[in-house]
Design a protein around this motif. Sequence first.
Motif, mmCIF file in Angstrom:
data_model
loop_
_atom_site.group_PDB
_atom_site.id
_atom_site.type_symbol
_atom_site.label_atom_id
_atom_site.label_comp_id
_atom_site.label_asym_id
_atom_site.label_seq_id
_atom_site.Cartn_x
_atom_site.Cartn_y
_atom_site.Cartn_z
ATOM 1 N N GLU A 189 0.840 -1.206 0.000
ATOM 2 C CA GLU A 189 0.000 0.000 0.000
ATOM 3 C C GLU A 189 0.870 1.250 0.000
ATOM 4 N N SER A 190 1.907 1.250 0.826
ATOM 5 C CA SER A 190 2.793 2.409 0.920
ATOM 6 C C SER A 190 3.536 2.652 -0.389
ATOM 7 N N ALA A 191 3.953 1.572 -1.041
ATOM 8 C CA ALA A 191 4.704 1.686 -2.300
ATOM 9 C C ALA A 191 3.851 2.294 -3.400
ATOM 10 N N TYR A 192 2.585 1.946 -3.442
ATOM 11 C CA TYR A 192 1.711 2.405 -4.526
ATOM 12 C C TYR A 192 1.167 3.803 -4.319
ATOM 13 N N TYR A 193 0.946 4.181 -3.070
ATOM 14 C CA TYR A 193 0.147 5.379 -2.872
ATOM 15 C C TYR A 193 0.890 6.582 -2.333
ATOM 16 N N ASP A 194 2.194 6.538 -2.349
ATOM 17 C CA ASP A 194 2.943 7.755 -2.075
ATOM 18 C C ASP A 194 3.027 8.557 -3.378
ATOM 19 N N GLU A 195 2.674 9.822 -3.313
ATOM 20 C CA GLU A 195 2.573 10.652 -4.527
ATOM 21 C C GLU A 195 3.885 10.715 -5.300
ATOM 22 N N HIS A 196 4.992 10.738 -4.592
ATOM 23 C CA HIS A 196 6.310 10.760 -5.249
ATOM 24 C C HIS A 196 7.091 9.537 -4.794
ATOM 25 N N GLY A 197 6.578 8.375 -5.120
ATOM 26 C CA GLY A 197 7.164 7.144 -4.642
ATOM 27 C C GLY A 197 7.707 6.250 -5.735
ATOM 28 N N TYR A 198 7.634 4.948 -5.500
ATOM 29 C CA TYR A 198 8.255 3.968 -6.389
ATOM 30 C C TYR A 198 7.788 4.113 -7.836
ATOM 31 N N TYR A 199 6.498 4.336 -7.997
ATOM 32 C CA TYR A 199 5.971 4.333 -9.367
ATOM 33 C C TYR A 199 6.304 5.611 -10.119
ATOM 34 N N SER A 200 6.598 6.670 -9.409
ATOM 35 C CA SER A 200 7.147 7.856 -10.055
ATOM 36 C C SER A 200 8.562 7.570 -10.548
ATOM 37 N N TYR A 201 9.311 6.805 -9.745
ATOM 38 C CA TYR A 201 10.659 6.397 -10.170
ATOM 39 C C TYR A 201 10.590 5.492 -11.400
ATOM 40 N N TYR A 202 9.683 4.509 -11.376
ATOM 41 C CA TYR A 202 9.568 3.590 -12.510
ATOM 42 C C TYR A 202 9.215 4.334 -13.796
ATOM 43 N N LYS A 203 8.436 5.404 -13.659
ATOM 44 C CA LYS A 203 8.041 6.205 -14.829
ATOM 45 C C LYS A 203 9.101 7.231 -15.202
ATOM 46 N N GLU A 204 10.225 7.192 -14.464
ATOM 47 C CA GLU A 204 11.353 8.108 -14.685
ATOM 48 C C GLU A 204 10.950 9.568 -14.470
ATOM 49 N N GLU A 205 10.056 9.774 -13.490
ATOM 50 C CA GLU A 205 9.632 11.125 -13.154
ATOM 51 C C GLU A 205 10.441 11.693 -11.983
ATOM 52 N N CYS A 206 11.242 10.826 -11.339
ATOM 53 C CA CYS A 206 12.089 11.298 -10.243
ATOM 54 C C CYS A 206 13.249 10.325 -10.062
ATOM 55 N N ASP A 207 14.206 10.699 -9.217
ATOM 56 C CA ASP A 207 15.404 9.872 -9.043
ATOM 57 C C ASP A 207 15.209 8.869 -7.905
ATOM 58 N N GLU A 208 16.303 8.271 -7.444
ATOM 59 C CA GLU A 208 16.225 7.201 -6.456
ATOM 60 C C GLU A 208 15.728 7.666 -5.084
ATOM 61 N N LEU A 249 13.018 0.494 -1.329
ATOM 62 C CA LEU A 249 13.211 -0.607 -2.271
ATOM 63 C C LEU A 249 14.675 -1.033 -2.266
ATOM 64 N N VAL A 250 14.905 -2.331 -2.188
ATOM 65 C CA VAL A 250 16.252 -2.890 -2.204
ATOM 66 C C VAL A 250 16.549 -3.545 -3.547
ATOM 67 N N LYS A 251 15.608 -4.392 -3.996
ATOM 68 C CA LYS A 251 15.863 -5.136 -5.236
ATOM 69 C C LYS A 251 14.552 -5.648 -5.812
ATOM 70 N N GLY A 252 14.452 -5.576 -7.139
ATOM 71 C CA GLY A 252 13.276 -6.101 -7.821
ATOM 72 C C GLY A 252 12.534 -5.025 -8.581
ATOM 73 N N HIS A 253 11.614 -5.450 -9.449
ATOM 74 C CA HIS A 253 10.812 -4.510 -10.230
ATOM 75 C C HIS A 253 11.702 -3.585 -11.071
ATOM 76 N N GLY A 254 12.757 -4.171 -11.654
ATOM 77 C CA GLY A 254 13.640 -3.382 -12.508
ATOM 78 C C GLY A 254 14.665 -2.556 -11.772
ATOM 79 N N TYR A 255 14.926 -2.869 -10.514
ATOM 80 C CA TYR A 255 15.903 -2.116 -9.728
ATOM 81 C C TYR A 255 16.793 -3.096 -8.951
ATOM 82 N N PRO A 256 18.096 -2.848 -8.816
ATOM 83 C CA PRO A 256 18.844 -1.697 -9.345
ATOM 84 C C PRO A 256 19.204 -1.814 -10.832
#
Length: 280
Positions: free
Chosen positions: A99-118, A215-222
């Motif tokens: 839940e936390s990974a999906y619903y933070d406004e500037h979180g993991y999925y913003s990174y996956y979309k290359e909208e922000c850095d690590e 995030l440590v590992k997985g979903h295309g990272y690192p």
Amino acid sequence: MNVKIIISVILVVVAGLIIFQFLSSQSQNDSVTSYEMERLDIKSLFDVYGINNEYTMKDGKRSWTNMKFELNPESDELYNELRYDSNKKTVVIYPILTESAYYDEHGYYSYYKEECDETCLTVQIHSGDNQSLFNSSGIGFQILKLLGYETLSDIDVDKNPKILDKYDKVILLHNEYVTKKEFDAITNHPKVIYLYPNALYAEVKIDYWSNSVSLVKGHGYPEKSIGNGFDWKFDNSKLEYDSDCTSMEFYSIENGFMLNCYPELVIHKNQYLLKTIKEL
């Protein structure tokens, strides 16, 4: 002024401040937990309510993003068939880290979309207040809880992995993001119902001091070539996109059973699924 009088005045002032803070806190808590409910005309084994007018419009129809499910008093006989069997110690793990990974406004999925850095790969752990969120299997959690199943969260298991030893059966939801300790505890348990595909997909770590998860590992990272962060041979993520579940079935793996579709939209209205979960 008499010393005793001064002390008495100070004590009265301090007591007043404490009472004021308590009442303010209670008022804030009441405002946080209060909500408006609208009874929805939805086919379900349960009563369904929309919360606080939280919906989106699609094709002229409302699609509710926050729903609350309750037992229907007229369905007690049905619920008796579906309720948790106390002779089979079973627990459901709520995926609060997902839940936390999906619903933070500037979180993991913003990174996956290359909208922000690590820096976006560390987010605050949510409270779990909105338990109808699709990607964190909130509806499934509500339904199983209504049927009497015991519950834990990812955090409970991470803090005390041996807690799962108390249970004969563990029901996993869409626990996509888990810690290594949680992954080991779940995969070493002799009987797990993997109710949602894409569970145990990415490794995260929790910082309890800052109440955050990274995030440590997985979903295309690192590296983008990395899919499952645990290199888990039973990963079934390719099945998560089937949310219609028209050909629903469980299949067995080494330590339990996996469902071949993502049941979030059907679990509240599928008697066969709920009975199978109880009997497996």
